[in-house]
Design a protein around this motif. Structure first.
Motif, short mmCIF file in Angstrom:
data_model
loop_
_atom_site.label_atom_id
_atom_site.label_comp_id
_atom_site.label_asym_id
_atom_site.label_seq_id
_atom_site.Cartn_x
_atom_site.Cartn_y
_atom_site.Cartn_z
N LEU A 75 0.87 -1.18 0.00
CA LEU A 75 0.00 0.00 0.00
C LEU A 75 0.90 1.22 0.00
O LEU A 75 1.93 1.25 0.67
N MET A 76 0.50 2.25 -0.75
CA MET A 76 1.26 3.50 -0.79
C MET A 76 0.32 4.67 -0.60
O MET A 76 -0.76 4.73 -1.18
N LEU A 77 0.74 5.60 0.25
CA LEU A 77 0.02 6.84 0.47
C LEU A 77 0.97 7.99 0.20
O LEU A 77 2.16 7.91 0.53
N CYS A 78 0.44 9.07 -0.39
CA CYS A 78 1.24 10.25 -0.72
C CYS A 78 0.57 11.48 -0.13
O CYS A 78 -0.66 11.60 -0.18
N ALA A 79 1.37 12.41 0.34
CA ALA A 79 0.83 13.69 0.80
C ALA A 79 0.64 14.58 -0.42
O ALA A 79 1.62 14.99 -1.04
N PHE A 80 -0.61 14.86 -0.77
CA PHE A 80 -0.90 15.79 -1.85
C PHE A 80 -1.10 17.20 -1.31
O PHE A 80 -1.27 18.14 -2.07
N SER A 81 -1.13 17.35 0.00
CA SER A 81 -1.19 18.65 0.67
C SER A 81 -0.31 18.58 1.91
O SER A 81 0.03 17.50 2.38
N GLY A 82 0.08 19.73 2.41
CA GLY A 82 0.94 19.77 3.59
C GLY A 82 2.36 19.34 3.27
O GLY A 82 2.77 19.31 2.11
N PRO A 83 3.12 18.99 4.30
CA PRO A 83 4.52 18.59 4.10
C PRO A 83 4.61 17.35 3.20
O PRO A 83 3.78 16.45 3.29
N PRO A 84 5.61 17.30 2.32
CA PRO A 84 5.73 16.15 1.41
C PRO A 84 6.13 14.87 2.16
O PRO A 84 6.95 14.90 3.07
N LEU A 85 5.51 13.77 1.74
CA LEU A 85 5.83 12.46 2.32
C LEU A 85 5.20 11.38 1.47
O LEU A 85 4.08 11.54 0.97
N ILE A 86 5.91 10.28 1.32
CA ILE A 86 5.36 9.05 0.75
C ILE A 86 5.53 7.98 1.81
O ILE A 86 6.60 7.85 2.41
N LEU A 87 4.48 7.21 2.05
CA LEU A 87 4.50 6.11 3.02
C LEU A 87 4.12 4.83 2.30
O LEU A 87 3.06 4.77 1.65
N ARG A 88 4.99 3.83 2.38
CA ARG A 88 4.70 2.53 1.79
C ARG A 88 4.63 1.49 2.90
O ARG A 88 5.46 1.48 3.81
N LEU A 89 3.64 0.61 2.77
CA LEU A 89 3.46 -0.50 3.70
C LEU A 89 3.61 -1.80 2.90
O LEU A 89 2.84 -2.06 1.98
N TYR A 90 4.63 -2.58 3.23
CA TYR A 90 4.92 -3.83 2.54
C TYR A 90 4.54 -5.00 3.43
O TYR A 90 4.69 -4.94 4.64
N GLY A 91 4.07 -6.07 2.81
CA GLY A 91 3.79 -7.26 3.60
C GLY A 91 3.03 -8.31 2.83
O GLY A 91 3.05 -8.37 1.61
N ARG A 92 2.34 -9.14 3.61
CA ARG A 92 1.53 -10.23 3.07
C ARG A 92 0.08 -9.89 3.34
O ARG A 92 -0.29 -9.49 4.44
N GLY A 93 -0.73 -10.07 2.31
CA GLY A 93 -2.14 -9.74 2.43
C GLY A 93 -3.02 -10.96 2.39
O GLY A 93 -2.60 -12.05 2.00
N GLU A 94 -4.25 -10.74 2.81
CA GLU A 94 -5.26 -11.79 2.78
C GLU A 94 -6.59 -11.17 2.40
O GLU A 94 -6.96 -10.11 2.91
#
Length: 183
Positions: A75-94
């Motif tokens: 999963l990836m989330l990006c800041a489109f407003s406010g301070p810049p940041l990209i957050l990625r969550l890696y793992g196993r899904g179900e």
């Protein structure tokens, strides 16, 4: 500079709660890589190593098929407003299909029992790596609102129409892999 974490920290949870959209990437060993945007506030943090999102009936069901075949999920989330940041969550899904006991339990515990029109599965991600990066290249954008189109479409289909749609269009992935979402 990218930073890696073994679990979600409080600032990651806060960032996730503020984002109106996230992206889901999955793949099987062979075939196409899938990347999908998700909105409509479906993402929830369960604990520091687990998140889930409530997935709705749509044109494809690649994630469900990929999770059955391989299990890797990002999963990836990006800041489109406010301070810049990209957050990625890696793992196993179900994939927890609608109507199952695990789906019902998470729906009650994490989503307050509220099931949106067209709900078809809850996707749970067991996180093995959290990574942040600068996000300097992500544009600044204003969030105007959610589109009502998916709710209206699902309500117009009704339960019988949604079941038929899933049988016709959500039983197999683009590469012919079974999704497990069809009765």
């Amino acid at each position: 500079m990218a930073k890696q974490f073994p679990t979600l920290l409080a600032e990651h949870r806060s960032f996730i709660a503020r984002q109106p959209v996230f992206f889901v990437a999955s793949a099987a060993a062979d075939g196409r890589v899938n990347l999908s945007p998700k909105g409509l506030d479906p993402l929830r943090v369960i604990d520091e190593r687990t998140v889930c999102y409530l997935d709705r009936t749509g044109s494809g069901a690649e994630v469900a098929a990929h999770l059955r075949a391989d299990g890797r999920l990002t999963l990836m989330l990006c800041a489109f407003s406010g301070p810049p940041l990209i957050l990625r969550l890696y793992g196993r899904g179900e994939s927890l299909p609608r109507g199952g006991a695990a789906y019902g339990q998470l729906l009650a515990e994490v989503f307050g029992g509220a099931e949106p029109p067209g709900a078809r599965q809850i996707v749970r991600l067991d996180i093995d790596l959290v990574q942040t990066s600068c996000g300097f290249g992500v544009p600044l954008m204003d969030f105007v609102g959610e589109r009502p189109s998916l709710d209206r479409w699902a309500q117009a289909q009704g339960e019988a129409g949604l079941s038929e749609y899933r049988r016709a269009r959500n039983a197999l992935s683009l590469d012919g892999l079974p999704t497990g979402l069809v009765d």
